[in-house]
Write a protein that holds these residues in place. Structure first.
Motif, PDB file in Angstrom:
ATOM      1  N   GLN A 109      -6.888  10.140   2.472  1.00  0.00           N
ATOM      2  CA  GLN A 109      -6.446  10.645   0.986  1.00  0.00           C
ATOM      3  C   GLN A 109      -7.584  11.670   1.133  1.00  0.00           C
ATOM      4  O   GLN A 109      -8.559  11.123   1.359  1.00  0.00           O
ATOM      5  CB  GLN A 109      -6.941  10.002   0.229  1.00  0.00           C
ATOM      6  N   HIS A 126      -5.317   4.546   6.136  1.00  0.00           N
ATOM      7  CA  HIS A 126      -5.188   5.733   4.955  1.00  0.00           C
ATOM      8  C   HIS A 126      -5.839   6.288   4.405  1.00  0.00           C
ATOM      9  O   HIS A 126      -7.039   6.073   3.995  1.00  0.00           O
ATOM     10  CB  HIS A 126      -4.500   4.468   3.173  1.00  0.00           C
ATOM     11  N   GLN A 131       0.435  -1.056   0.256  1.00  0.00           N
ATOM     12  CA  GLN A 131      -0.191  -0.085  -0.032  1.00  0.00           C
ATOM     13  C   GLN A 131       1.089   1.233  -0.368  1.00  0.00           C
ATOM     14  O   GLN A 131       0.898   2.243  -0.706  1.00  0.00           O
ATOM     15  CB  GLN A 131      -0.657  -0.377   0.824  1.00  0.00           C
ATOM     16  N   LEU A 132       1.545   1.618   1.092  1.00  0.00           N
ATOM     17  CA  LEU A 132       2.683   2.386   1.145  1.00  0.00           C
ATOM     18  C   LEU A 132       3.611   2.650  -0.367  1.00  0.00           C
ATOM     19  O   LEU A 132       3.227   3.739  -1.119  1.00  0.00           O
ATOM     20  CB  LEU A 132       4.365   2.325   1.688  1.00  0.00           C
ATOM     21  N   LEU A 192      -6.302  -0.330   6.587  1.00  0.00           N
ATOM     22  CA  LEU A 192      -5.409  -0.885   6.136  1.00  0.00           C
ATOM     23  C   LEU A 192      -5.241  -2.626   7.400  1.00  0.00           C
ATOM     24  O   LEU A 192      -5.234  -3.936   7.039  1.00  0.00           O
ATOM     25  CB  LEU A 192      -4.200  -0.743   5.714  1.00  0.00           C
ATOM     26  N   THR A 241       1.798   9.506  12.551  1.00  0.00           N
ATOM     27  CA  THR A 241       1.936   8.883  11.304  1.00  0.00           C
ATOM     28  C   THR A 241       2.646   7.084  11.408  1.00  0.00           C
ATOM     29  O   THR A 241       2.989   6.611  12.764  1.00  0.00           O
ATOM     30  CB  THR A 241       3.350   9.729   9.949  1.00  0.00           C
ATOM     31  N   SER A 295      -2.157  12.384   1.205  1.00  0.00           N
ATOM     32  CA  SER A 295      -1.954  11.169   1.387  1.00  0.00           C
ATOM     33  C   SER A 295      -1.364  11.119   2.562  1.00  0.00           C
ATOM     34  O   SER A 295       0.225  10.897   3.016  1.00  0.00           O
ATOM     35  CB  SER A 295      -1.472  10.513  -0.445  1.00  0.00           C
ATOM     36  N   SER A 296      -1.906  10.196   3.391  1.00  0.00           N
ATOM     37  CA  SER A 296      -0.769  10.272   5.064  1.00  0.00           C
ATOM     38  C   SER A 296      -1.693   8.715   5.310  1.00  0.00           C
ATOM     39  O   SER A 296      -2.831   8.488   5.005  1.00  0.00           O
ATOM     40  CB  SER A 296      -1.161  10.964   5.790  1.00  0.00           C
ATOM     41  N   PHE A 297      -0.245   7.742   5.821  1.00  0.00           N
ATOM     42  CA  PHE A 297      -0.959   6.323   6.383  1.00  0.00           C
ATOM     43  C   PHE A 297      -0.735   7.298   7.925  1.00  0.00           C
ATOM     44  O   PHE A 297       0.338   7.380   8.061  1.00  0.00           O
ATOM     45  CB  PHE A 297      -0.008   5.894   5.971  1.00  0.00           C
ATOM     46  N   SER A 320       0.940   4.083  -3.624  1.00  0.00           N
ATOM     47  CA  SER A 320       0.108   4.737  -2.951  1.00  0.00           C
ATOM     48  C   SER A 320       0.658   6.448  -3.793  1.00  0.00           C
ATOM     49  O   SER A 320       1.676   6.144  -3.908  1.00  0.00           O
ATOM     50  CB  SER A 320      -0.396   4.646  -1.919  1.00  0.00           C
TER      51      SER A 320
END
Length: 957
Positions: free
Chosen positions: A796, A794, A85-86, A952, A826, A807-809, A89
């Motif tokens: 967005q 995640h 995913q990282l 996730l 984060t 866009s941030s996890f 993305s």
């Protein structure tokens, strides 16, 4: 109740997931949704849905996420899913995130064009670095970074027909970016494979084509009018700088058909503001006032321009070699001087009959007979300075024309008796082989021990005239008893496939070619330095720009040996002729002086146009002015940026590369785990992919994979059941590129094992799809605080263009009993804090635990939105509001100036119907630019909707 859609909304329909990119409302309240696929079967593909027909459309709700325990050893599945995913993305970083991993020697200056483009509303840039600095690599960096940001799916590259294959190969070998080559051979193949009505630009997402192919092919023009691209690259863009030409008109049109635009040229302007403005206007229509009066500060954000001596990095300098200049003087023979005395006689007679006014305007459109005679004499001199054969052809063609027309005059260019006398003189020179320059050239080859045998040095010879090229080939073949494969001609009369084939072959170690004789069609863009470090200027072009371009074919970044550049220089003591020859030789001396100081040959005469430079040389010959290159002459032309120069800063960012979040210490560890996981769930057969060593992966080309890779360059594809070789080691890939240069027809056997490689993107998509779309994985870890659950989310936020702006996890920490346990932070902070990138131990996850965790999902979504994403959104909105205000102010100023200029342009004109329509068209054009730009800025900066959240994984204790 109708569903409220917005660009960026995630929807599910027909069993797959999509991202809405645009909404069109119908008169009956239904909508058409443009969308891009985000689940496995449809990932990256574009669709349009009609809400009247697709009644099962649902907006995805993260509260409905299903939690499933990960039972894999070491929670491999969870770690891989998060890592995928990282890596898959998009990023919003304004720094370099992926290109540094490609197969080239990283130098910070090469990142500058991309970093500078990221500072603009739309990433668009003119790359105007000097000859040999690596503009192709800079384009590859831009493309790879845009692909990483989800903005580089559809790409079209326009390049000279001679370098289509070279450019395509660089993009694949170094960046794993596949471009479909639409040369004459590629077009023929498409016609055979695709239905007649199929648009190849819709079928292939990434293509490379010659602008002349588009310009001359009506069907292709129709195709591009129906297509749109994320990125268009125009290489050697000076060929399209004239907006009134067919090429220029096409380029201006293409600039409106893409989000991002990259222009490249070592000679981006002719010193006049108008030509440079044409290129900048393609990048940003509102950058330059309608008056045409602009300063360097107005355009500097849109281009980069540096030369070799501006790059102070020692490692970069080590990839250049100090060149050696070798002048070879050839005293003219008696018969040559007899011929050139006649040429000089015509020249001086013409000049004596010119008055001062005409002499100052030798090149005006309405030429007097004396002007034509002078230009005839100059043309004859220039032809002979190329070769006696070129001069012979010039005279013969002139005689043929006069005999066919039956029109003679007393003027030299129409005097049949004079022309026949000149022809006889040339016949004597050619029959007696009294060609001093050729003899000097031949003697130099003998002195080098060169005889055209396989072990001899490979040599490039530049000559302007086709007749000279053929003459040299004939004489060299005879004198050195050359095999026909040992000597090759390169000129503009060859087809695109022939030109590419010659360039490709000459760059191979096993090439039979020992000497390449090229016209100036080979002086731009082509790499001739791989196994060649000796170049002869058989004739000297009357342009410093052309001379610099020629020399740059072997004197460029990556040359491993000392480049030797030879000049064949005729000498004579004949009055007048001696001065003319000195004037030509002084061009070579000035080019070398510029090379060591300014770096930009065009800056000497400040004409920035090879044709105009030739005219200045002709004027110097007319005036017998040997010092014309050293005197500070005012040529009555606008100097671009008057005294400021056009060089830009070569340090956009002190630390251009950003460290990205990861759960794996090294890339190869991730790829190894990925392959093992795909095998364990039967998504890969054991024999389909195997690591030979920690850095080297072999992948079997299965029928399924072969279908996925349908758009790879044919030279890069392996047969079904053969092996693709990928490596995380740059040295291995770069060595493979070097090895491929040893054998004709070969491309590098290794490519970079990194996230942008199509095979790895495919494998990561398979891993992503192995977890159902509405599922999050659960892992229990004793190292976490007891009674805590950490939900990995995640988030967005998209703008009205459907682009991800945030866009941030991140992680939402909750108490197992409910309620926020800590503020969200984060994913990287979470991984670092609890060492999730280290080995993990799998623990039993009870069904009651997943039930309890599922009950917390509404809180996860609430706290994720309110405590984390909304804060990011507010920060971004403030930033965007500031940008919108800035953009709108600039747009208003441009609009006001443009309207004022229209009033000035038409104030003294009688308003006839034609003039009125012209004024209305101008006003309409301004309104269109303002309207489009204003709407674009609003859509770019609008963040009206809630963030989209996807849960996730969950880690808990």
């Amino acid at each position: 109740m109708s569903i409220a859609y917005a660009p960026g909304t995630r929807i599910s329909t027909r069993g797959e997931d999509f991202l809405v990119t645009n909404i069109i409302e119908n008169y009956d309240g239904s909508v058409l949704l443009d969308a891009e696929g985000i689940s496995e079967l449809v990932k990256g593909k574009r669709f349009t849905f009609d809400s009247k027909l697709d009644t099962d459309i649902q907006v995805l709700d993260p509260v409905n996420t299903k939690l499933e325990a990960d039972t894999d050893y070491g929670y491999r599945k969870t770690k891989l899913y998060l890592e995928t995913q990282l890596r898959n993305s998009v990023t919003n970083s304004n720094k370099i995130c992926i290109a540094q991993k490609a197969a080239f020697n990283v130098a910070d200056y090469q990142f500058d064009p991309t970093l500078k483009a990221f500072k603009l509303p739309r990433p668009r840039i003119l790359i105007a670095d000097g000859v040999g600095l690596g503009k192709t690599i800079e384009v590859g960096i831009f493309l790879s970074e845009m692909i990483k940001r989800g903005k580089g799916k559809r790409v079209m590259v326009l390049a000279l027909k001679s370098i289509l294959g070279q450019f395509q190969q660089e993009m694949w070998n170094r960046f794993a970016i596949p471009l479909v080559r639409l040369d004459s051979q590629g077009i023929a193949q498409i016609k055979a494979e695709l239905p007649a009505n199929k648009n190849p630009f819709d079928y292939y997402d990434k293509t490379i084509v010659s602008i002349d192919t588009l310009k001359n092919n009506a069907k292709f023009r129709h195709y591009i009018e129906k297509s749109r691209w994320d990125i268009i690259v125009i290489d050697e863009c000076h060929t399209v700088a004239n907006s009134s030409s067919q090429r220029g008109d096409l380029a201006q049109f293409l600039a409106t058909k893409c989000e991002s635009l990259v222009l490249t040229s070592a000679t981006p302007h002719n010193g006049k503001k108008e030509s440079f403005a044409n290129l900048i206007n393609m990048i940003e229509p509102t950058a330059i006032p309608r008056t045409g009066d602009y300063a360097k500060a107005d355009v500097e954000p849109y281009y980069v321009r540096r030369f070799k001596h501006h790059i102070l990095d020692a490692e970069v300098q080590a990839n250049f070699q100090d060149r050696k200049i070798v002048p070879i003087h050839a005293p003219l023979t008696d018969v040559e001087e007899d011929f050139l005395r006649e040429q000089q006689k015509i020249k001086f007679e013409a000049l004596r009959n010119l008055d001062k006014e005409t002499e100052e305007n030798l090149f005006g459109k309405n030429k007097r007979a004396e002007q034509r005679d002078f230009l005839f004499a100059i043309g004859l001199f220039k032809a002979y300075m190329s070769s006696p054969k070129a001069a012979f052809s010039t005279i013969c063609n002139r005689i043929d024309r006069i005999e066919k027309s039956g029109v003679q005059t007393e003027k030299a260019e129409d005097n049949l008796d004079l022309l026949k006398g000149l022809k006889e003189g040339l016949e004597i020179i050619l029959a007696s082989k009294k060609d001093s320059k050729y003899e000097a050239f031949k003697n130099q080859l003998v002195k080098l021990g060169w005889s055209g045998r396989p072990k001899d040095d490979r040599i490039v010879v530049f000559a302007e005239r086709i007749d000279t090229i053929k003459y040299l080939r004939e004489r060299l073949t005879q004198d050195f008893n050359l095999d026909e494969k040992a000597i090759v001609e390169f000129h503009g009369g060859l087809t695109d496939v022939e030109q590419q084939g010659i360039v490709e072959d000459f760059g191979k170690k096993d090439s039979d070619v020992r000497i390449l004789i090229a016209s100036d069609a080979g002086s731009q863009g082509v790499n001739l330095h791989y196994y060649c470090n000796r170049m002869f200027n058989y004739d000297i072009p009357w342009s410093l720009i052309t001379l610099e371009q020629r020399n740059g074919r072997i004197d460029r970044y990556g040359q491993k040996n000392t480049p030797y550049i030879y000049y064949l220089v005729a000498t004579s003591e004949v009055e007048g002729l001696k001065t003319d020859l000195h004037i030509i030789e002084n061009l070579t001396k000035k080019e070398e002086e510029v090379y060591k100081t300014l770096g930009d040959a065009g800056s000497v005469l400040k004409l920035y146009d090879s044709g105009q430079e030739e005219q200045i040389v002709q004027q110097a010959i007319a005036k017998q002015d040997e010092g014309f290159l050293s005197d500070d002459i005012d040529f009555d032309l606008d100097a671009l940026f008057a005294g400021e120069g056009d060089i830009t800063d070569s340090h956009v960012e002190e630390e251009p590369v950003e460290e990205v979040a990861t759960l794996f210490e090294r890339d190869n560890e991730f790829y190894q785990s990925l392959i093992e996981q795909l095998k364990s769930v039967q998504l890969l057969e054991q024999q389909d992919a195997n690591f030979v060593d920690p850095t080297y992966l072999e992948i079997r080309n299965t029928k399924e994979l072969n279908a996925i890779l349908y758009d790879l360059p044919p030279e890069a594809k392996v047969k079904v059941n053969d092996i693709y070789r990928l490596s995380t080691d740059k040295g291995t890939v770069q060595n493979a590129i070097e090895e491929a240069r040893k054998k004709k027809g070969e491309w590098a056997k290794f490519q970079m094992l990194y996230d942008l490689h199509p095979i790895m993107r495919y494998f990561m998509t398979k891993l992503e799809a192995s977890v159902d779309k509405d599922v999050a994985l659960v892992a229990k870890l004793s190292r976490l605080p007891e009674g805590r659950a950490y939900f990995v989310v995640h988030g967005q936020i998209t703008n009205n263009l459907g682009q991800a702006v945030v866009s941030s996890f991140f992680v939402v920490p909750l108490s197992m009993a409910g309620g926020i346990a800590d503020k969200p932070y984060t994913l990287k902070e979470f991984v670092d804090k609890y060492k999730l990138d280290a080995d993990l131990s799998t623990e039993y996850v009870a069904e009651s635990d997943t039930t309890q965790l599922t009950s917390l999902l509404p809180e996860v979504v609430q706290f994720g939105q309110e405590l984390y994403m909304r804060q990011l959104q507010v920060q971004k909105e403030i930033e965007m509001e500031g940008l919108l205000t800035k953009y709108q102010e600039q747009l208003k100023a441009w609009e006001a100036s443009a309207k004022e200029q229209v009033a000035i342009d038409f104030q003294d004109k009688t308003m006839t119907g034609i003039i009125m329509r012209k004024k209305e068209d101008t006003e309409r054009e301004i309104e269109t630019i303002v309207s489009r730009s204003s709407q674009y800025y609003k859509d770019l900066t609008s963040l009206n909707q809630d963030a989209y959240l996807k849960i996730l994984a969950v880690f808990y204790n």
